[in-house]
Design a protein around this motif. Structure first.
Motif, PDB file in Angstrom:
ATOM      1  N   UNK A  74       0.668  -1.161  -0.151  1.00 53.02           N
ATOM      2  CA  UNK A  74      -0.078  -0.075   0.085  1.00 53.02           C
ATOM      3  C   UNK A  74       0.941   1.396   0.054  1.00 53.02           C
ATOM      4  N   UNK A  75       2.021   1.025  -0.655  1.00 54.99           N
ATOM      5  CA  UNK A  75       2.801   2.465  -0.692  1.00 54.99           C
ATOM      6  C   UNK A  75       2.719   3.094  -2.121  1.00 54.99           C
ATOM      7  N   UNK A  76       2.832   4.578  -1.888  1.00 59.95           N
ATOM      8  CA  UNK A  76       2.935   5.246  -3.195  1.00 59.95           C
ATOM      9  C   UNK A  76       4.205   5.272  -3.748  1.00 59.95           C
ATOM     10  N   UNK A  77       4.821   4.232  -4.223  1.00 64.59           N
ATOM     11  CA  UNK A  77       6.282   3.781  -4.709  1.00 64.59           C
ATOM     12  C   UNK A  77       5.988   2.862  -5.645  1.00 64.59           C
ATOM     13  N   UNK A  78       6.843   2.936  -6.646  1.00 69.89           N
ATOM     14  CA  UNK A  78       6.998   2.054  -7.896  1.00 69.89           C
ATOM     15  C   UNK A  78       8.428   0.993  -7.212  1.00 69.89           C
ATOM     16  N   UNK A  79       8.778   0.264  -8.401  1.00 64.17           N
ATOM     17  CA  UNK A  79       9.685  -0.701  -8.091  1.00 64.17           C
ATOM     18  C   UNK A  79      10.993  -0.386  -8.758  1.00 64.17           C
ATOM     19  N   UNK A  80      12.164  -0.382  -8.045  1.00 59.25           N
ATOM     20  CA  UNK A  80      13.459  -0.304  -8.489  1.00 59.25           C
ATOM     21  C   UNK A  80      14.333  -1.036  -7.777  1.00 59.25           C
ATOM     22  N   UNK A  81      15.549  -1.121  -8.051  1.00 61.54           N
ATOM     23  CA  UNK A  81      16.755  -1.717  -7.344  1.00 61.54           C
ATOM     24  C   UNK A  81      18.010  -1.400  -8.031  1.00 61.54           C
ATOM     25  N   UNK A  82      19.070  -1.870  -7.307  1.00 57.31           N
ATOM     26  CA  UNK A  82      20.423  -1.338  -7.824  1.00 57.31           C
ATOM     27  C   UNK A  82      21.312  -2.418  -7.203  1.00 57.31           C
ATOM     28  N   UNK A  83      22.145  -3.029  -8.281  1.00 58.78           N
ATOM     29  CA  UNK A  83      23.315  -4.020  -7.722  1.00 58.78           C
ATOM     30  C   UNK A  83      24.645  -3.212  -8.012  1.00 58.78           C
ATOM     31  N   UNK A  84      25.435  -3.208  -7.139  1.00 58.10           N
ATOM     32  CA  UNK A  84      26.641  -2.691  -7.198  1.00 58.10           C
ATOM     33  C   UNK A  84      27.843  -4.019  -7.323  1.00 58.10           C
ATOM     34  N   UNK A  85      28.363  -4.194  -8.362  1.00 60.31           N
ATOM     35  CA  UNK A  85      29.043  -5.517  -8.413  1.00 60.31           C
ATOM     36  C   UNK A  85      30.645  -5.408  -7.625  1.00 60.31           C
ATOM     37  N   UNK A  86      30.718  -6.121  -6.695  1.00 60.77           N
ATOM     38  CA  UNK A  86      31.897  -6.095  -6.205  1.00 60.77           C
ATOM     39  C   UNK A  86      31.777  -6.767  -4.682  1.00 60.77           C
ATOM     40  N   UNK A  87      32.838  -7.060  -4.241  1.00 56.90           N
ATOM     41  CA  UNK A  87      32.856  -7.468  -2.976  1.00 56.90           C
ATOM     42  C   UNK A  87      32.856  -6.498  -1.627  1.00 56.90           C
ATOM     43  N   UNK A  88      31.622  -6.705  -1.148  1.00 56.28           N
ATOM     44  CA  UNK A  88      31.272  -5.551   0.058  1.00 56.28           C
ATOM     45  C   UNK A  88      32.275  -5.523   1.072  1.00 56.28           C
ATOM     46  N   UNK A  89      33.071  -6.659   1.243  1.00 55.68           N
ATOM     47  CA  UNK A  89      34.082  -6.524   2.450  1.00 55.68           C
ATOM     48  C   UNK A  89      35.622  -5.907   1.792  1.00 55.68           C
ATOM     49  N   UNK A  90      35.713  -5.876   0.648  1.00 56.42           N
ATOM     50  CA  UNK A  90      37.194  -5.479   0.268  1.00 56.42           C
ATOM     51  C   UNK A  90      37.121  -4.456  -0.837  1.00 56.42           C
ATOM     52  N   UNK A  91      36.079  -4.089  -1.605  1.00 57.70           N
ATOM     53  CA  UNK A  91      35.776  -3.167  -2.533  1.00 57.70           C
ATOM     54  C   UNK A  91      35.376  -1.915  -2.617  1.00 57.70           C
TER      55      UNK A  91
END
Length: 351
Positions: A74-91
């Motif tokens: 019930x949110x006034x929002x559409x759908x989106x997403x971002x993927x950031x390619x890389x290792x979150x621990x090192x990059x």
């Protein structure tokens, strides 16, 4: 790379952005699935991928799921997403996050970013240095902060609803729950379930993290190769997607699948397979909506945690409507949920 328009998960996305910055090391894909109800909102996920095709598939599935999630919440929002390619621990680096912020800003508010797997509130603050279109930020600045507790609350309420529907129980005392994944959501869910009297089994690739979560819930650690086949009342996938697949589905010994992970069904046919086995599946994007509900109350600039909790408490009502239609129409719950969401964004007809 597979031609985008011919990709099996394309589903008529409105916009797909491939963002690259050689100096900063940025490789990112932003998917805007549908903006019928409002600007596309969804988290930034940082992960390594075997191929660019894998990253594209992930962002397409995740952004479509956000359209459905936001609609049914019930949110006034559409759908989106971002993927950031890389290792979150090192990059990660300030330059990388700033570059992503610039890419998000170029979209002019069509995409609203929030925290997801591999990202932190600190990271979102870094991104916010380049764009105002980012949320899940520091509560000290009037934002909602880490959304995981609200996600976990929604999952808890969903499990309670599923247990009542399937087992006729009004409480969780003695209910056996296997949790796959001891990240922020899985750990908080374990704690909440333990407080409700549930018996917790938890597995994670990091045994130290699994033990810490088990300790908070007075639960037990089991192996990652055991969790999907554990003899329990509820299986709560709270890690990676596609865990309900050809390899796992025959070994399930649960009555209910209800967890926080996105895209738990590897393919739509696996929802049918669960129904054929008499296993109740609670559609993941309904169950895990607490995080984006939390974020939605940041967007208007008047964050109020009490209002967020009140909104999250409506999730069981949505599940009840899905289960009722599922029983009436002899359709798997995931199919019913998809049809409901598609109707709300003008892409389908009611079930």
């Amino acid at each position: 790379m597979t031609a985008v328009f011919n990709h099996g998960e394309f589903d008529h996305h409105e916009q797909i952005v491939f963002a690259h910055d050689y100096k900063a090391g940025l490789q990112a894909i932003i998917g805007i699935h549908d903006t019928t109800l409002g600007p596309a909102a969804g988290g930034v996920r940082m992960s390594t991928y075997h191929t660019s095709d894998d990253a594209l598939t992930d962002v397409l599935r995740l952004s479509r799921g956000m359209s459905y999630k936001n609609a049914l919440a019930g949110l006034a929002l559409g759908g989106g997403k971002a993927v950031l390619i890389g290792n979150p621990r090192t990059d990660k680096s300030p330059e990388l996050l700033a570059s992503l912020g610039k890419a998000i800003n170029h979209l002019g508010g069509r995409y609203l970013a929030a925290e997801d797997v591999g990202m932190t509130v600190v990271d979102m603050e870094e991104i916010a240095g380049q764009t105002a279109h980012v949320f899940g930020r520091d509560p000290k600045a009037g934002y909602g902060g880490e959304p995981s507790p609200m996600t976990a609350l929604g999952v808890l309420l969903s499990i309670q609803s599923c247990v009542k529907y399937t087992l006729g129980r009004n409480n969780l005392d003695g209910i056996r729950v296997a949790i796959q994944g001891a990240g922020a959501v899985g750990t908080d869910l374990a704690r909440r379930l333990g407080e409700e009297g549930a018996q917790i089994l938890i597995a994670d690739v990091d045994p130290i993290r699994a033990q810490a979560a088990a300790d908070k819930a007075r639960g037990q650690v089991i192996g990652i190769d055991q969790v999907l086949s554990a003899d329990v009342d509820v299986l709560a996938p709270c890690a990676l997607g596609a865990v309900i697949n050809d390899a796992s589905i025959g070994s399930l010994r649960t009555k209910i699948v209800c967890g926080a992970a996105n895209n738990q069904l590897s393919e739509p046919r696996h929802g049918v397979a669960l129904a054929q086995r008499g296993i109740l599946y609670a559609p993941d994007y309904v169950v895990n909506a607490g995080g984006i509900i939390n974020v939605s109350y940041e967007v208007g600039g008047s964050y109020d945690s009490a209002k967020v909790i009140k909104h999250i408490q409506k999730i069981p009502q949505t599940l009840e409507a899905i289960f009722a239609t599922s029983a009436r129409e002899s359709l798997p719950p995931d199919v019913v949920a998809d049809k409901m969401a598609q109707r709300l964004i003008g892409r389908g007809t009611p079930p």
